[in-house]
Motif scaffolding. Structure first.
Motif, mmCIF file in Angstrom:
data_model
loop_
_atom_site.group_PDB
_atom_site.id
_atom_site.type_symbol
_atom_site.label_atom_id
_atom_site.label_comp_id
_atom_site.label_asym_id
_atom_site.label_seq_id
_atom_site.Cartn_x
_atom_site.Cartn_y
_atom_site.Cartn_z
ATOM 1 N N LYS A 63 0.916 -1.410 0.272
ATOM 2 C CA LYS A 63 0.049 -0.003 -0.003
ATOM 3 C C LYS A 63 0.839 1.401 0.105
ATOM 4 O O LYS A 63 0.527 2.238 -0.777
ATOM 5 C CB LYS A 63 -0.906 -0.212 1.166
ATOM 6 C CG LYS A 63 -1.824 0.965 0.927
ATOM 7 C CD LYS A 63 -2.920 0.968 2.417
ATOM 8 C CE LYS A 63 -3.813 2.114 2.581
ATOM 9 N NZ LYS A 63 -4.213 2.529 3.870
ATOM 10 N N ASN A 68 -5.180 9.716 -3.050
ATOM 11 C CA ASN A 68 -3.957 10.025 -2.242
ATOM 12 C C ASN A 68 -3.546 11.269 -2.395
ATOM 13 O O ASN A 68 -3.879 11.855 -3.287
ATOM 14 C CB ASN A 68 -3.021 8.699 -2.645
ATOM 15 C CG ASN A 68 -2.460 8.815 -4.033
ATOM 16 O OD1 ASN A 68 -2.733 9.762 -4.825
ATOM 17 N ND2 ASN A 68 -1.513 8.053 -4.280
ATOM 18 N N ASN A 109 1.064 4.057 -2.891
ATOM 19 C CA ASN A 109 0.837 5.245 -2.696
ATOM 20 C C ASN A 109 2.076 6.233 -3.180
ATOM 21 O O ASN A 109 1.766 7.512 -3.359
ATOM 22 C CB ASN A 109 0.723 5.346 -1.105
ATOM 23 C CG ASN A 109 -0.596 6.039 -0.962
ATOM 24 O OD1 ASN A 109 -1.224 6.678 -1.526
ATOM 25 N ND2 ASN A 109 -1.420 5.296 0.352
#
Ligand code: ADP
Ligand code: MG
Length: 512
Positions: free
Chosen positions: A162, A184, A166
């Motif tokens: 993750k 994001n 990101n």
């Protein structure tokens, strides 16, 4: 214990290998295929006979414990790769074999019926024990390879993924109505909106740049609603009105009844790359215009000479001849007009706009534009088109540019003249255009290099023609391949998808 029973026990231990080999034979017969004759398996099978024999001749409790271990694959280093039935069959066949042996012993009177019962009373519970232990171990080894510790590691890894996702990408999650539910930091940065401004907004509306047609955008929605992953390039508008390009992958997530309930979009900023591409396209187009101009000057000078000559004699000629001459003059002027206007289409900066275009029209125009230069160079262009016209969805000017590039290359590969054949054919749901020349050809090395920016073998070449052509073909969801042989010639095959449900649109093909 009864001596007959213990004697039988010793005999089982002694013959354990022989019996194990017998089981392998039975397996082979049963399965009609040679069982992999693996030493570990035979060794393992023979151990069961040894344990059973030990139980009969010496110590039941100890044998029972040994069988418990025997059923543990990992302990025994027995390959855990066959079905459970395969292992259980081993036990089953062992019992069958022991019964056969006992039958013989009874016939020979070496084992009495009383001893037979004694033996079965020992062997049967042990074999039961063997099967249940095998089943337990088998399921344990198959289903519980992930311990809690493994699970913790997996969670850690997910967290890392993750984080990486990101950091590296522009990332957003939208629901089935395309409403944004997560973005994001990178997403906020490139779009210049704050997170609060984005959450709850419609993803399709907020970034509309006006660059793409409605159809293009609807196609994206349509494909993800069908549960397909969509990949492509999108031009978006940031909050301050500037445009940015993102290479985009949209992944739809489906719920149990196959409906999309959210999409995840992963994007990369390709704005800079797009700018360079555009510049290259522009500069290539300019040099192409320059090259064409030389050919065109000649092409225009010819009819002008005719006109000049006719106008000179016009005054001194009879009335009926005047009509004929004026006709010729008008035709020549028309030709000049046509060439100049076509040339302007190519030279003028234009918006990139996809429409339905006729492939035959484009090819004819390109050949018409280049024919004069071809004549000069002793090159014959043969058109071998499919009678039925094919309609493509594309940008007419860009497609024209591709064919001009390829034909000019073919011509330049024929310094002493030759033949260029332009043919089209339908292959399934695609159309293939082949441009074949019998010119200088290329070596394998050259073929690998072409299409790279600035790769040219010509003194005044730019080495951009093919690169730009490849890019345009890619934008049209087409493909290109090349076959070439040194001093024999070269064939470029280009394929484009046909317009859906409109595979073969017939146009009346009038020659201009
Ligand atoms: P340029 O024409 O300016 O050299 P291109 O990208 O159009 O640039 O072509 C790159 C190179 O590919 C050419 O220089 C030539 O060596 C090779 N090439 C392209 N088409 C042909 C062809 N039909 N026959 C032989 N060589 C070719
Ligand atoms: Mg070229």
């Amino acid at each position: 214990m009864n001596t007959e029973v213990s004697l039988f026990g010793y005999m089982l231990q002694m013959r354990s290998h022989l019996l194990a080999n017998k089981i392998t034979e039975i397996h082979q017969l049963r399965n009609h295929s040679p069982e992999p004759d693996r030493k570990e398996i035979i060794e393992w099978r023979s151990k069961l006979f040894q344990h059973l024999g030990f139980a009969l001749s010496e110590d039941y409790e100890k044998a029972q414990a040994e069988i418990q271990d025997w059923a543990d694959f990992q302990e025994q280093k027995v390959p855990h790769e066959y079905s459970l039935t395969y292992y259980l069959n081993s036990v089953f066949y062992s019992r069958k074999l022991i019964l056969c042996v006992l039958e013989n012993e009874i016939k020979d009177n070496t084992v009495s019926p009383a001893a037979l019962l004694e033996i079965l009373k020992v062997i049967d519970p042990l074999l039961d024990h063997a099967t249940s232990s095998l089943t337990n171990n088998y399921t344990k080894n198959t289903y519980s390879t992930e311990t809690d510790e493994d699970l913790i590691i997996t969670l850690e890894e997910l967290k890392d993924f993750k984080f990486a996702l990101n950091e590296a990408t522009i990332f957003a999650v939208t629901d089935q109505n395309n409403t944004i539910s997560y973005v994001n930091d990178h997403f906020c940065k490139i779009s210049k909106y704050s997170r609060d401004e984005l959450i709850g907004k419609n993803h399709g509306e907020i970034f509309k740049s006006g660059y793409h047609t409605e159809e293009y955008l609807n196609n994206i929605l349509h494909s993800i609603q069908q549960g397909k992953v969509w990949k492509g390039e999108i031009c978006n508008k940031a909050k301050d009105g500037t445009l940015y390009w993102v290479d985009t992958t949209i992944i739809p997530y489906l719920n149990f009844d196959g409906k999309t309930y959210k999409h995840i979009s992963i994007q990369y900023d390709i704005t800079e790359q797009k700018k360079t591409e555009e510049m290259l396209l522009k500069s290539e187009k300019l040099s192409l215009v320059g090259e064409l101009a030389a050919g065109l000057a000649h092409e225009i000078r010819n009819p002008l000479t005719t006109i000049k000559g006719l106008v000179q004699v016009l005054q001194e000629t009879t009335e009926d001849k005047k009509v004929v001459y004026s006709d010729i003059i008008l035709t020549e002027i028309d030709r000049i007009n046509y060439i100049v206007s076509e040339f302007m289409v190519l030279a003028k900066p234009h918006a990139i706009y996809f429409t339905e275009c006729s492939l035959t029209d484009i090819l004819k125009k390109v050949i018409y534009l280049l024919e004069a230069e071809a004549n000069l160079k002793n090159v014959v262009i043969i058109n071998d088109f499919n009678d039925e016209d094919v309609i493509l969805y594309g940008e007419k000017n860009q497609l024209t540019q591709v064919f001009v590039n390829l034909l000019k290359n073919a011509m330049e590969a024929l310094p002493n003249g030759g033949i260029i054949r332009v043919s089209t054919s339908l292959v399934k749901d695609k159309v293939r255009i082949s441009i074949e020349d019998n010119g200088v050809g290329m070596t394998e090395e050259q073929v690998k290099k072409i299409g790279e920016p600035f790769y040219t073998t010509k003194a005044t070449g730019t080495g951009l023609g093919l690169m730009v052509s490849y890019k345009i073909i890619q934008n049209h969801k087409g493909s290109i391949s090349v076959k070439s042989e040194l001093n024999k010639g070269t064939t470029f095959d280009i394929t484009f998808p046909l317009i859906e449900n409109n595979a073969m649109n017939t146009y009346s093909t009038t020659n201009k």
